[in-house]
Structure formats: C-alpha cells, structure tokens
Design an enzyme around this catalytic site. Sequence first.
Site, PDB file in Angstrom:
ATOM      1  N   HIS A  44       2.864   0.543   7.641  1.00 49.38           N
ATOM      2  CA  HIS A  44       1.871   0.649   7.394  1.00 49.38           C
ATOM      3  C   HIS A  44       0.844  -0.753   7.959  1.00 49.38           C
ATOM      4  O   HIS A  44       2.177  -2.138   8.334  1.00 49.38           O
ATOM      5  CB  HIS A  44       1.630   0.593   5.922  1.00 49.38           C
ATOM      6  CG  HIS A  44       2.702  -0.112   5.162  1.00 49.38           C
ATOM      7  ND1 HIS A  44       3.579   0.521   4.901  1.00 49.38           N
ATOM      8  CD2 HIS A  44       2.455  -1.544   4.358  1.00 49.38           C
ATOM      9  CE1 HIS A  44       4.350  -1.270   3.819  1.00 49.38           C
ATOM     10  NE2 HIS A  44       3.592  -1.641   4.142  1.00 49.38           N
ATOM     11  N   CYS A  88       6.222  -6.303  -6.859  1.00 53.52           N
ATOM     12  CA  CYS A  88       6.564  -6.758  -5.575  1.00 53.52           C
ATOM     13  C   CYS A  88       5.898  -7.542  -5.028  1.00 53.52           C
ATOM     14  O   CYS A  88       4.953  -7.910  -5.281  1.00 53.52           O
ATOM     15  CB  CYS A  88       7.183  -5.721  -4.346  1.00 53.52           C
ATOM     16  SG  CYS A  88       5.646  -4.379  -3.801  1.00 53.52           S
TER      17      CYS A  88
END
Length: 694
Positions: free
Chosen positions: A67, A187
């Site tokens: 991505h 994250c």
Amino acid sequence: MNTNVITSELVSLDVAPGDNPEAVIRYLAGQITEQGRASGVDELAADALAREAKSGTGVPGGVAIPHCRSESVTEPTLAFVRLSEPVDFSGPDGAADLVFLIAAPAGGGKEHMKILSKLARSLVKKDFRAALRGAETPQDIVDVVAERLESKPASSAGVTPTPKETEAAPTTQSAASVTRIVAITACPTGIAHTYMGADSLTQAADERDDVELVVEPQGSSAGKPVDPSIIQAADAVIFATDVGVRDRERFVGKPVIESGVKRAINEPNKMIDEAVAASKNPNSTKVSGAGGGSSEASQESGAGLGWGTRIRQAVMTGVSYMVPFVAAGGLLLALGFLFGGYQVANVADEVAGGYSLWDLPPDVYMVGGEAIDRGGLLLYLGSIFFATGGFGMGVIVAILSAYIAFGLAGRPGIAPGFIGGAIAVAVDAGFLGGLVTGILAGLVAYWIGAIAVPRWLASLMPVVIIPLIASATVGLVMYLFLGRPLAWLMTSLTDWLSSLSGASAAVLGLILGLMMCSDMGGPINKAAYLFGTAGLAAGTTESMEIMAAVMGAGMVPPLAMALSSTVLRPKLYTEAERENGKAGWLLGASFISEGAIPFAAADPLRVIPAMMLGGATTGAISMALSAGSRAPHGGIFVFFAIENLWAWVLAIVIGTIVAAVAVTVLKAVWKPNVAKETLDAGMGENAKTAPAAA
C-alpha cells in the site's frame, strides 16, 4: 465508505506476473493506471515499492497488502490479484497467493487509512480468505470485498463496546471459569498491524469458552477508549504494541502480558494463554504506570520487553521531555546576549533583581570600574531573559532524571527522579549523574510499586511510600557511593574537552556529525544532541563549539536532500519526494533533522551513508574553525547566538554539498533494484517508518 474503490477491471485471477514482489506490484499498478485511476505505472509502483522496502507487507494466511500514498493516484483504489504461483512478501507463514494493492492520493490519507484498516481486519478472518480463493469471477471478488468494506467491525475488536455489552459485562464475567481480558494493540503507523492484531486476538478469543476479550486498537482511525468499568473488571491485560500505550495508568495494578504487535497477529492464542496464566499468578508482572510492565521471565517467553530495551526507551523519554526545557532556556540565554550584550552573563542577576521598568539601570553601567557595552532598557531586558533562561537550564538535569524515572515507573518515579537529578547537579555529577539517578529512581520505584500491599495501603503507595523510599534510596546511593566517582568522570570529560584543539577537535566534530545523521531524530541522534546540550549551561567555549557542531550537522540531511531532489537531479526522485525536498529547505534551516526521514526510509542504504558523510564533514569543519552556539536549537534563525557565524555557515554549506553530491551519485550509479535486494536481505523491518509513506 466508498465501495467503488474496486471494480472487476481491477481484479485478476490465477495469473503469474512474476516471481518477486516488484513484478506483482508493477502488475497491479498497471491495472490501476489502465483504469485511469493513476497517471503513471512507474511512479505508483515506485511509491508502493518504497513502502515495501521498509518492511514486507505479507500477513498470515498467504496474503499480502502492499500500500502507499502517491501523487500519481487520483482516487482511492484497490487492485487484487490471485496468483497461480505464490510470491514471498515476507509473510510469517510463507509466500502469498492473495495480493491487494491499496493506492491512495497523496492528499487522501484519511480515506487510505479507513480502507486499509477495514481490509486488514477482514484478512485475518478465515471465511474472507476462503471466499477470495473460491471466487470464480472478478465480480465475485468485488462483491466479497465491497461487502466487507461496507460492514461495521465487531465491537469486541473495535474501540468501544456497545452499551449492551458494557452493561452485560459484570453479569457475564461473574463466572469463575471465565478470564476477562482487555487488550491494546498499536503499531507505529496505526493502520494495518494495529487492526490486524486486534481482530486476530478477537477471533482467537471468540473460538474459546474460557475468556472474554475486549480490544482497544490505538490506531489512526477515530475511536473511543474501552469503558472504565470493563477495565476495572478485567483479570489481565495484553499490550501488543510497538509504541507506548496511551493512558497506560488506566491499567495500573492489572497483570500484564507485553509484546510487539506482530505477535498478536501470529500467536494470538499463546498470548491469551499467557494472560490467563498471569491472572491466576499472584506474582505475575503488574502494570505499574506509564513505563512499567514486563519481567525477565516474560521476556524469555517472548511476552515482554527486556530491561535493556525498556531502559533505552526510558532514556529517550527523558530526553524528549528535557528538550523543551533546553530549547526554552537556551534560546532565552541567547536573547539575553542579543539584548544585553556579551557581558550580560556577569551582571544579569544583579540587574534583574536590583532594577525595574520604573528604575532602569544607567545607560553606562559600570562593573569593577569598567563600563560594559550595554545599559538602560536593553541591559534590563537582556538580564531578565538571561536570568530566566539560566533557571530553565539549571533544571534540565533534574528534568532528564525525573522523566527517565517516569519512563520506567510512571508518575511515582517523577519525584525521586527529580530529586536525584538535583543531587547530581549538587555533587557536580552533571548529566551523567542525571542519567544514573533517573534509571536508579525508576527501577527502585518500579520494584516498590510491584509489591503486593493491603488495599488500605495501596492508595498511599504512589503519592507517599514510593516517592519517599525511592528518593531516600537515590540520595543514599549518590552521596555514599556514586556521587564522587561520577563527579570525577564529569570533571575528566570537561578537562578533556577543554584540551581539544585543531585536529583532535575536528575528530570530535566528525564523530558528532556521524551520530547526528545516522538515524535523523532517532536514539543515536538524540544521544549526540544530549551531549551537546548538557554542557551548554556552563557557557564554556568548548561546550558552545560542541553545540554548534551538533546543530550544524543536524541541519545537513534535510538541506542535502532538498538540494539533490530539487536542484541536482530531480528526475531521480518521485513527485512526492520532490515535494518533500521543497519543504526540506525550511526544515533544514530550522534544524529539524526529521525532514530527511521520508527519503531515508524509502532508500536507507543510499541516503543514510551519504548524509553521515555530509554531517561528519560539517561537524569536523565547525569544530576545527571554532564556531560556537549559545542556542541549543533554531538553526540559522538564531544566527545572533552563533560565534564565528561565517565559519559555521561555511561548514553547513560544505557538508550539505558533500551529502547532496554523494546521494545523487549513489542514486544514479547504484540502481534501485540492487539497493532493494540488498535491503531485503540485510535490513528487513529495521528501517525507519516514514510519515509520508505510511
């Protein structure tokens, strides 16, 4: 949610575009470009590959989700290929046969995050992957994906349980055989792994009868924290994070299992088993505050962070909290010199305390029978600025120590850490003493906080007992054992710095320049910056020369990347990188080294060595020519606080040119595919994450 992100023309089934991620990504970029959703295959592929180079996008179940954001993309788009020959995207369980490419416009970050997080959450579900593998036509894929993108996530994997769940929790959770767990996942980018970890834990819990699990993903999408009543009723917590847990104090006293977020994706059941065991073990590790949470035992099992890692993170926390004090205090000192002249240091306290706006010092101010270079209002204002800055700089060691302790033990560590830092200054142990007292205070406070005490005493622990015992311990250790050795070490270091001149000073500048440019805002950079600012309060010539070398070298990376990407060879860079390069001029001039991170993250093997070469050049020249800085930050905009300004500017210009030429030559000679193969083989996930490519 825009369900038009994927169409049947963007889907390919059972094809083999190549045997490596680059070939697959270029194939998918071609599909997107053919449909008029991107202006060029090369640019889109380059942006996706830059993201892939930072860490592989393979996830469990034979899936990959490359991505990126790209200037070439005109609308958020999802392209899919089912491979007849699986390709390795560095996934945890081997090669991937299902690959999604998510492409978003450079300015469409929020939509990009929503699509990616929803898709990522669906990919941990076996039925979704099975539907993708069983689809017979591209339209079947479109229907399956559109259904998932339109659906609302399960509340147990979301941020806030529904009112019904919240009300039912106490009743449902009263069964002795059920362990109640609250989990946090996070994250660095707050997108894919945050939500995949959340759903992986939730899916594992849903298949068990012995646990009730609520997850709070601390990601980029908007959301609310878990209801306090559920946290209060929880038997244990799981922290599956690669960054700090927001509002960690909500969980103080709860048994905790800690790990990186990828473990929640790969081993959810094992983490749940460990949480269940921790809830039944009275000696298990408890959450003690903003920095607490793991033990050696949990580290060995993979469930926690090691003490070495936690101490390093705590030191970084201390430096981060100290920097605003250094910047404010140092710049006030610089303003004092600007207004009051170079002799203001000798009279600041006397003038600030003895005069006022209605009773200004005389225009000719005498000290020891000699007139100084300023008087009147300018001297008065300069004295106030200098005195105020002096107080700010006077507490930086105590602040450093306090927030190192905070990083290890949370709020109970602040008082003993601050007191320890003040003692370090009193015994002339300096910033080395502050580092030691911060770590010592944090560890002592953490261990005391981990002791099980009666409920009537628990409320006194964080505000009385822990600060008292930890402060007394730090004071005893410093005065009885460590104070004199640390003071001797600091004196020796100061004497060594004072003896440096010529070639030896240039070597020190070279080393500091290498450190400042090695990770551009990371731990090594911060260590060099701490070294530069620690001695600034003393106001010695040597400390100012070190500060000038540190600040000058830190300005080189953004300036060099701006020069290379906008002037020397713009065609070597993507459109997004050229835009970053334009911003790099101002960021570099302001001493914001992080302005080069997008370039370093996308191409670390060519960018970082070139920046280190330029930074070392600037540091060496700056020290050799005796440039000095009274200000700890501000770059070229604090020119009034720079001694030998011409030498300092010359050092920065030469270092910038060296770094820019080096990175341009490396990019022109060393081709991207070679660099990428080396990166994949040698660096993996250790590259830094770039905000522009998240």
